[in-house]
Motif scaffolding. Structure first.
Motif, PDB file in Angstrom:
ATOM      1  N   LEU A  79       0.820  -1.207   0.000  1.00  0.00           N
ATOM      2  CA  LEU A  79       0.000   0.000   0.000  1.00  0.00           C
ATOM      3  C   LEU A  79       0.856   1.260   0.000  1.00  0.00           C
ATOM      4  CD1 LEU A  79      -2.307  -1.031   2.984  1.00  0.00           C
ATOM      5  CD2 LEU A  79      -2.631  -1.582   0.567  1.00  0.00           C
ATOM      6  N   TYR A  80       0.400   2.239  -0.741  1.00  0.00           N
ATOM      7  CA  TYR A  80       0.955   3.581  -0.666  1.00  0.00           C
ATOM      8  C   TYR A  80      -0.065   4.401   0.105  1.00  0.00           C
ATOM      9  CZ  TYR A  80       3.042   8.021  -2.111  1.00  0.00           C
ATOM     10  OH  TYR A  80       3.635   9.255  -2.124  1.00  0.00           O
ATOM     11  N   PHE A  81       0.353   5.013   1.216  1.00  0.00           N
ATOM     12  CA  PHE A  81      -0.547   5.804   2.035  1.00  0.00           C
ATOM     13  C   PHE A  81      -0.381   7.270   1.665  1.00  0.00           C
ATOM     14  CE2 PHE A  81      -2.186   7.994   5.706  1.00  0.00           C
ATOM     15  CZ  PHE A  81      -3.252   7.206   6.115  1.00  0.00           C
ATOM     16  N   ALA A  82      -1.347   7.835   0.973  1.00  0.00           N
ATOM     17  CA  ALA A  82      -1.288   9.212   0.489  1.00  0.00           C
ATOM     18  C   ALA A  82      -2.155  10.106   1.368  1.00  0.00           C
ATOM     19  CB  ALA A  82      -1.776   9.275  -0.957  1.00  0.00           C
ATOM     20  N   GLY A  83      -1.602  11.226   1.775  1.00  0.00           N
ATOM     21  CA  GLY A  83      -2.383  12.168   2.561  1.00  0.00           C
ATOM     22  C   GLY A  83      -1.517  13.319   3.019  1.00  0.00           C
ATOM     23  N   PRO A  84      -2.159  14.357   3.527  1.00  0.00           N
ATOM     24  CA  PRO A  84      -1.399  15.502   4.011  1.00  0.00           C
ATOM     25  C   PRO A  84      -0.512  15.092   5.180  1.00  0.00           C
ATOM     26  CG  PRO A  84      -3.736  15.755   4.515  1.00  0.00           C
ATOM     27  CD  PRO A  84      -3.597  14.520   3.694  1.00  0.00           C
ATOM     28  N   ALA A  89      -5.856   6.845   0.144  1.00  0.00           N
ATOM     29  CA  ALA A  89      -5.653   8.292   0.046  1.00  0.00           C
ATOM     30  C   ALA A  89      -6.648   9.049   0.912  1.00  0.00           C
ATOM     31  CB  ALA A  89      -5.778   8.739  -1.407  1.00  0.00           C
ATOM     32  N   ILE A  90      -6.131   9.952   1.735  1.00  0.00           N
ATOM     33  CA  ILE A  90      -6.948  10.743   2.652  1.00  0.00           C
ATOM     34  C   ILE A  90      -7.447  11.998   1.935  1.00  0.00           C
ATOM     35  CG2 ILE A  90      -7.013  11.878   4.906  1.00  0.00           C
ATOM     36  CD1 ILE A  90      -6.468   8.729   4.846  1.00  0.00           C
ATOM     37  N   MET A  91      -8.757  12.199   1.953  1.00  0.00           N
ATOM     38  CA  MET A  91      -9.406  13.284   1.227  1.00  0.00           C
ATOM     39  C   MET A  91      -9.984  14.354   2.143  1.00  0.00           C
ATOM     40  SD  MET A  91      -9.347  12.690  -2.118  1.00  0.00           S
ATOM     41  CE  MET A  91      -7.621  12.284  -1.910  1.00  0.00           C
ATOM     42  N   ASP A  92      -9.484  14.463   3.372  1.00  0.00           N
ATOM     43  CA  ASP A  92     -10.024  15.440   4.312  1.00  0.00           C
ATOM     44  C   ASP A  92      -9.610  16.862   3.951  1.00  0.00           C
ATOM     45  OD1 ASP A  92     -11.415  13.583   5.807  1.00  0.00           O
ATOM     46  OD2 ASP A  92      -9.764  13.253   7.207  1.00  0.00           O
ATOM     47  N   GLY A  93     -10.382  17.804   4.484  1.00  0.00           N
ATOM     48  CA  GLY A  93     -10.140  19.219   4.234  1.00  0.00           C
ATOM     49  C   GLY A  93     -11.200  19.780   3.307  1.00  0.00           C
TER      50      GLY A  93
END
Length: 143
Positions: free
Chosen positions: A3-8, A63-67
């Motif tokens: 897994l690639y963990f993408a996020g701010p 991938a984190i899509m928060d904001g």
């Protein structure tokens, strides 16, 4: 799975949350590329090459899509993974969906997703369980 963990990863709370989720994914047997672990001391070109290599290595992205508008680097990573035909799990815990917004974000991101997890104000434990469930579905081909 790889897994690639993408996020701010620009604030201490973001980095802590990323590390907590990554630790749980690893404890469940997944290999995880977490950019914040790979990037320290690298310049812009080094960060780019390292992260592209991480996406190339991975089976897919979480991938984190928060904001109010998802992080631009994360959005690029999602697009790159989509172009490589990798699966993509988008995760959104942002409470704005509960405050009158419909919870939607960029249509290009939403349509690139193999699985979307939308859990406004969910706990870290709940989010991890949902991600692990999504990965299990991907592993069995029933996503």
């Amino acid at each position: 799975m790889k897994l690639y963990f993408a996020g701010p990863l620009f604030t201490t709370p973001e980095r802590i949350w990323n590390a907590e989720v990554t630790a749980a994914l690893r404890a469940a047997g997944h290999e995880v590329f977490l950019p914040q672990e790979q990037e320290p001391g690298k310049n812009r070109a080094g960060i780019f090459a390292t992260d592209v290599g991480g996406i190339d290595w991975a089976d897919g992205l979480v991938a984190i899509m928060d904001g109010p508008d998802p992080d631009s680097g994360t959005c690029w990573e999602v697009g790159y993974a989509f172009g490589l035909k990798k699966w993509i799990v988008l995760v959104r815990t942002d409470i704005r969906a509960r405050m009158g917004s419909d919870g939607n974000y960029n249509a290009m991101l939403m349509e690139a997703a193999t699985i979307r997890i939308d859990m406004p104000a969910a706990s870290t434990v709940e989010v991890i369980a949902k991600i692990l469930g999504a990965l299990a579905r991907l592993g069995t081909g029933s996503a």
